[in-house]
Motif scaffolding. Structure first.
Motif, PDB file in Angstrom:
ATOM      1  N   ASN A 214       3.702   6.360  -4.973  1.00  0.00           N
ATOM      2  CA  ASN A 214       3.723   6.670  -6.407  1.00  0.00           C
ATOM      3  C   ASN A 214       2.678   7.730  -6.737  1.00  0.00           C
ATOM      4  O   ASN A 214       2.904   8.589  -7.597  1.00  0.00           O
ATOM      5  CB  ASN A 214       3.456   5.410  -7.217  1.00  0.00           C
ATOM      6  CG  ASN A 214       3.314   5.696  -8.702  1.00  0.00           C
ATOM      7  OD1 ASN A 214       4.236   6.152  -9.344  1.00  0.00           O
ATOM      8  ND2 ASN A 214       2.132   5.450  -9.243  1.00  0.00           N
ATOM      9  N   LYS A 215       1.549   7.703  -6.049  1.00  0.00           N
ATOM     10  CA  LYS A 215       0.471   8.648  -6.315  1.00  0.00           C
ATOM     11  C   LYS A 215       0.762  10.036  -5.755  1.00  0.00           C
ATOM     12  O   LYS A 215       0.537  11.051  -6.431  1.00  0.00           O
ATOM     13  CB  LYS A 215      -0.838   8.112  -5.727  1.00  0.00           C
ATOM     14  CG  LYS A 215      -2.042   9.013  -5.950  1.00  0.00           C
ATOM     15  CD  LYS A 215      -3.305   8.388  -5.365  1.00  0.00           C
ATOM     16  CE  LYS A 215      -4.511   9.292  -5.584  1.00  0.00           C
ATOM     17  NZ  LYS A 215      -5.750   8.691  -4.999  1.00  0.00           N
ATOM     18  N   HIS A 216       1.280  10.091  -4.518  1.00  0.00           N
ATOM     19  CA  HIS A 216       1.427  11.377  -3.828  1.00  0.00           C
ATOM     20  C   HIS A 216       2.853  11.919  -3.811  1.00  0.00           C
ATOM     21  O   HIS A 216       3.057  13.100  -3.494  1.00  0.00           O
ATOM     22  CB  HIS A 216       0.915  11.246  -2.391  1.00  0.00           C
ATOM     23  CG  HIS A 216      -0.533  10.884  -2.302  1.00  0.00           C
ATOM     24  ND1 HIS A 216      -1.545  11.760  -2.615  1.00  0.00           N
ATOM     25  CD2 HIS A 216      -1.138   9.721  -1.945  1.00  0.00           C
ATOM     26  CE1 HIS A 216      -2.715  11.165  -2.457  1.00  0.00           C
ATOM     27  NE2 HIS A 216      -2.503   9.929  -2.052  1.00  0.00           N
ATOM     28  N   LYS A 217       3.842  11.073  -4.081  1.00  0.00           N
ATOM     29  CA  LYS A 217       5.246  11.471  -4.239  1.00  0.00           C
ATOM     30  C   LYS A 217       5.946  11.902  -2.949  1.00  0.00           C
ATOM     31  O   LYS A 217       7.141  12.180  -2.972  1.00  0.00           O
ATOM     32  CB  LYS A 217       5.390  12.626  -5.258  1.00  0.00           C
ATOM     33  CG  LYS A 217       4.650  12.435  -6.564  1.00  0.00           C
ATOM     34  CD  LYS A 217       5.098  11.195  -7.314  1.00  0.00           C
ATOM     35  CE  LYS A 217       4.375  11.070  -8.658  1.00  0.00           C
ATOM     36  NZ  LYS A 217       4.626   9.780  -9.317  1.00  0.00           N
ATOM     37  N   LYS A 218       5.239  11.971  -1.845  1.00  0.00           N
ATOM     38  CA  LYS A 218       5.835  12.419  -0.583  1.00  0.00           C
ATOM     39  C   LYS A 218       5.516  11.443   0.547  1.00  0.00           C
ATOM     40  O   LYS A 218       4.368  11.028   0.713  1.00  0.00           O
ATOM     41  CB  LYS A 218       5.331  13.822  -0.206  1.00  0.00           C
ATOM     42  CG  LYS A 218       5.840  14.934  -1.123  1.00  0.00           C
ATOM     43  CD  LYS A 218       5.364  16.285  -0.639  1.00  0.00           C
ATOM     44  CE  LYS A 218       5.918  17.400  -1.510  1.00  0.00           C
ATOM     45  NZ  LYS A 218       7.387  17.554  -1.342  1.00  0.00           N
ATOM     46  N   ILE A 219       6.547  11.119   1.334  1.00  0.00           N
ATOM     47  CA  ILE A 219       6.369  10.183   2.447  1.00  0.00           C
ATOM     48  C   ILE A 219       5.462  10.777   3.512  1.00  0.00           C
ATOM     49  O   ILE A 219       4.655  10.057   4.130  1.00  0.00           O
ATOM     50  CB  ILE A 219       7.742   9.796   3.034  1.00  0.00           C
ATOM     51  CG1 ILE A 219       8.474   8.872   2.048  1.00  0.00           C
ATOM     52  CG2 ILE A 219       7.592   9.105   4.391  1.00  0.00           C
ATOM     53  CD1 ILE A 219       9.839   8.424   2.495  1.00  0.00           C
ATOM     54  N   THR A 220       5.543  12.091   3.724  1.00  0.00           N
ATOM     55  CA  THR A 220       4.690  12.721   4.745  1.00  0.00           C
ATOM     56  C   THR A 220       3.208  12.556   4.405  1.00  0.00           C
ATOM     57  O   THR A 220       2.385  12.283   5.281  1.00  0.00           O
ATOM     58  CB  THR A 220       5.016  14.219   4.869  1.00  0.00           C
ATOM     59  OG1 THR A 220       4.977  14.826   3.559  1.00  0.00           O
ATOM     60  CG2 THR A 220       6.403  14.425   5.476  1.00  0.00           C
ATOM     61  N   THR A 221       2.882  12.697   3.124  1.00  0.00           N
ATOM     62  CA  THR A 221       1.484  12.542   2.704  1.00  0.00           C
ATOM     63  C   THR A 221       1.019  11.106   2.877  1.00  0.00           C
ATOM     64  O   THR A 221      -0.105  10.854   3.330  1.00  0.00           O
ATOM     65  CB  THR A 221       1.318  12.962   1.228  1.00  0.00           C
ATOM     66  OG1 THR A 221       1.820  14.280   1.040  1.00  0.00           O
ATOM     67  CG2 THR A 221      -0.146  12.914   0.809  1.00  0.00           C
TER      68      THR A 221
ATOM     69  N   ILE B 212      10.260   9.354  -6.732  1.00  0.00           N
ATOM     70  CA  ILE B 212       9.924   8.917  -8.077  1.00  0.00           C
ATOM     71  C   ILE B 212      10.291   7.440  -8.241  1.00  0.00           C
ATOM     72  O   ILE B 212      11.359   6.998  -7.812  1.00  0.00           O
ATOM     73  CB  ILE B 212      10.682   9.753  -9.135  1.00  0.00           C
ATOM     74  CG1 ILE B 212      10.422  11.247  -8.916  1.00  0.00           C
ATOM     75  CG2 ILE B 212      10.267   9.334 -10.541  1.00  0.00           C
ATOM     76  CD1 ILE B 212       8.988  11.665  -9.050  1.00  0.00           C
ATOM     77  N   LEU B 213       9.407   6.681  -8.876  1.00  0.00           N
ATOM     78  CA  LEU B 213       9.652   5.260  -9.103  1.00  0.00           C
ATOM     79  C   LEU B 213      10.865   5.039 -10.004  1.00  0.00           C
ATOM     80  O   LEU B 213      11.044   5.725 -11.011  1.00  0.00           O
ATOM     81  CB  LEU B 213       8.441   4.606  -9.764  1.00  0.00           C
ATOM     82  CG  LEU B 213       7.247   4.214  -8.881  1.00  0.00           C
ATOM     83  CD1 LEU B 213       6.096   3.789  -9.766  1.00  0.00           C
ATOM     84  CD2 LEU B 213       7.601   3.115  -7.921  1.00  0.00           C
TER      85      LEU B 213
ATOM     86  N   GLU C 221       0.827  -1.199   0.000  1.00  0.00           N
ATOM     87  CA  GLU C 221       0.000   0.000   0.000  1.00  0.00           C
ATOM     88  C   GLU C 221       0.867   1.256   0.000  1.00  0.00           C
ATOM     89  O   GLU C 221       0.540   2.260  -0.648  1.00  0.00           O
ATOM     90  CB  GLU C 221      -0.936  -0.009   1.212  1.00  0.00           C
ATOM     91  CG  GLU C 221      -2.097   0.952   1.087  1.00  0.00           C
ATOM     92  CD  GLU C 221      -3.147   0.753   2.169  1.00  0.00           C
ATOM     93  OE1 GLU C 221      -4.107   1.546   2.191  1.00  0.00           O
ATOM     94  OE2 GLU C 221      -3.003  -0.169   2.979  1.00  0.00           O
ATOM     95  N   ILE C 222       1.973   1.210   0.717  1.00  0.00           N
ATOM     96  CA  ILE C 222       2.903   2.343   0.746  1.00  0.00           C
ATOM     97  C   ILE C 222       3.445   2.612  -0.650  1.00  0.00           C
ATOM     98  O   ILE C 222       3.532   3.766  -1.090  1.00  0.00           O
ATOM     99  CB  ILE C 222       4.053   2.079   1.748  1.00  0.00           C
ATOM    100  CG1 ILE C 222       3.530   2.221   3.184  1.00  0.00           C
ATOM    101  CG2 ILE C 222       5.225   3.031   1.516  1.00  0.00           C
ATOM    102  CD1 ILE C 222       4.514   1.760   4.243  1.00  0.00           C
TER     103      ILE C 222
ATOM    104  N   LYS D 185       3.329   7.211  11.466  1.00  0.00           N
ATOM    105  CA  LYS D 185       4.369   8.224  11.590  1.00  0.00           C
ATOM    106  C   LYS D 185       5.323   8.104  10.402  1.00  0.00           C
ATOM    107  O   LYS D 185       5.532   7.021   9.862  1.00  0.00           O
ATOM    108  CB  LYS D 185       5.122   8.045  12.901  1.00  0.00           C
ATOM    109  CG  LYS D 185       4.268   8.313  14.138  1.00  0.00           C
ATOM    110  CD  LYS D 185       5.076   8.169  15.416  1.00  0.00           C
ATOM    111  CE  LYS D 185       4.220   8.470  16.653  1.00  0.00           C
ATOM    112  NZ  LYS D 185       4.997   8.309  17.903  1.00  0.00           N
ATOM    113  N   GLN D 186       5.917   9.227  10.037  1.00  0.00           N
ATOM    114  CA  GLN D 186       6.801   9.247   8.875  1.00  0.00           C
ATOM    115  C   GLN D 186       7.948   8.242   8.989  1.00  0.00           C
ATOM    116  O   GLN D 186       8.240   7.527   8.017  1.00  0.00           O
ATOM    117  CB  GLN D 186       7.343  10.658   8.664  1.00  0.00           C
ATOM    118  CG  GLN D 186       8.223  10.782   7.423  1.00  0.00           C
ATOM    119  CD  GLN D 186       8.701  12.193   7.188  1.00  0.00           C
ATOM    120  OE1 GLN D 186       8.101  13.151   7.675  1.00  0.00           O
ATOM    121  NE2 GLN D 186       9.788  12.336   6.447  1.00  0.00           N
ATOM    122  N   PRO D 187       8.617   8.118  10.143  1.00  0.00           N
ATOM    123  CA  PRO D 187       9.707   7.131  10.242  1.00  0.00           C
ATOM    124  C   PRO D 187       9.228   5.691  10.023  1.00  0.00           C
ATOM    125  O   PRO D 187       9.975   4.861   9.516  1.00  0.00           O
ATOM    126  CB  PRO D 187      10.224   7.330  11.670  1.00  0.00           C
ATOM    127  CG  PRO D 187       9.855   8.733  12.016  1.00  0.00           C
ATOM    128  CD  PRO D 187       8.539   8.959  11.358  1.00  0.00           C
TER     129      PRO D 187
END
Length: 297
Positions: A15-22, A58-59, A9-10, A30-32
């Protein structure tokens, strides 16, 4: 190798949102924790799935290959959960339907209305896409049921059944010069100014086939991807178009448009319903198909 669903799922969400925070916000993690799962997955695979560019994830080429399977597995997992809940929640649930434009606009509204009255606890999710996209969505388990207008087709993973014919006709305004002719030959039609549908639509594909077989191509044309916009533009009297008979019956009955049989036209196109053979034939799918079959189209 332990490829648990959270890791898959991650990958899909990143790939959709490009940011780990999102992604962390979407999953309530949590981000970590998200970073740990991603790094752990990459270590298991022995491949880098993402790389950081301009503050975006980016993939990689390996990541693109992995995403194809992660998306399928995520869809199957969500489907399995929904199917099981259908049995524990009698008369409730969600049915995901994909439809091409003609059935979505001119057939499904009546069916959805009747189905909603008879089964108020069931939620219908409808995606309107070109027929080739609906086939892909069925194959990847993104939807439960497809209602599409297309030529006859066979895909081993899909069960498909025709509902009715979806004939193409030549359409123009009463003020168009063709209105004075009872019979139109291919040369006359090919010389007219056309409105063409989007290249992805089955109507456009059949239009192109007709012109190719006649050894012609449209001399002047405009491109529109909305059937309603095409019909409104035809009313100006300048253009003609090949359109589904189902889509113009109302305008023809009110005298706003005219339709003629297309000469030398022998293509067969139907409205079909289709579902993935590997998907459990749930009670919800059965109920909706029964509703379609009882409605005279």
């Amino acid at each position: 190798m332990n490829l648990n669903l959270i890791k898959l799922e991650i990958v899909e969400l990143l790939n959709k949102h490009k940011k780990i925070t999102t992604v962390a916000d979407k999953l309530g993690l949590k981000q970590p924790t998200v970073t740990y799962h991603l790094k752990n997955l990459e270590q298991q695979l022995g491949e880098k799935l993402f790389e950081s560019r301009m503050d975006k994830m980016i993939l990689t080429e390996s990541g693109k290959a992995f995403l194809h399977y992660a998306t399928k597995i995520n869809a199957l997992a969500a489907e399995a959960e929904r199917v099981v809940k259908e049995f524990s929640q009698a008369g409730r649930g969600t049915l995901k339907i994909g439809a091409s434009y003609v059935p979505a606009t001119y057939i499904l509204p009546k069916i959805l209305g009747l189905f909603g009255e008879q089964h108020p606890g069931i939620t219908i999710s409808l995606s309107v896409k070109p027929s080739p996209v609906i086939k892909e969505m069925l194959a990847s388990h993104e939807i439960d049921l497809g209602i599409l207008s297309t030529e006859s087709f066979y895909l081993p993973d899909l069960h498909t059944q025709a509902l009715c014919e979806d004939e193409l006709v030549l359409v123009f305004a009463p003020s168009h010069e063709f209105a004075t002719f009872s019979n139109l030959n291919p040369a006359m039609i090919a010389s007219a100014s056309f409105i063409l549908h989007d290249k992805a639509s089955s109507t456009r594909q059949l239009t192109d086939k007709w012109f190719e077989r006649e050894g012609n191509e449209p001399r002047t044309y405009i491109l529109l991807d909305s059937l309603e916009a095409i019909k409104q533009s035809l009313m100006s009297g300048k253009y003609v178009s090949f359109i589904s008979r189902l889509a113009v019956e109302d305008e023809v009955a009110r005298g706003r448009l005219l339709m003629r049989t297309i000469p030398d036209y022998n293509f067969q196109r139907h409205i079909y319903y289709s579902y993935n053979r590997d998907r459990h034939y749930s009670p919800l799918i059965g109920l909706f198909i029964d509703q379609i079959r009882t409605l005279r189209i």
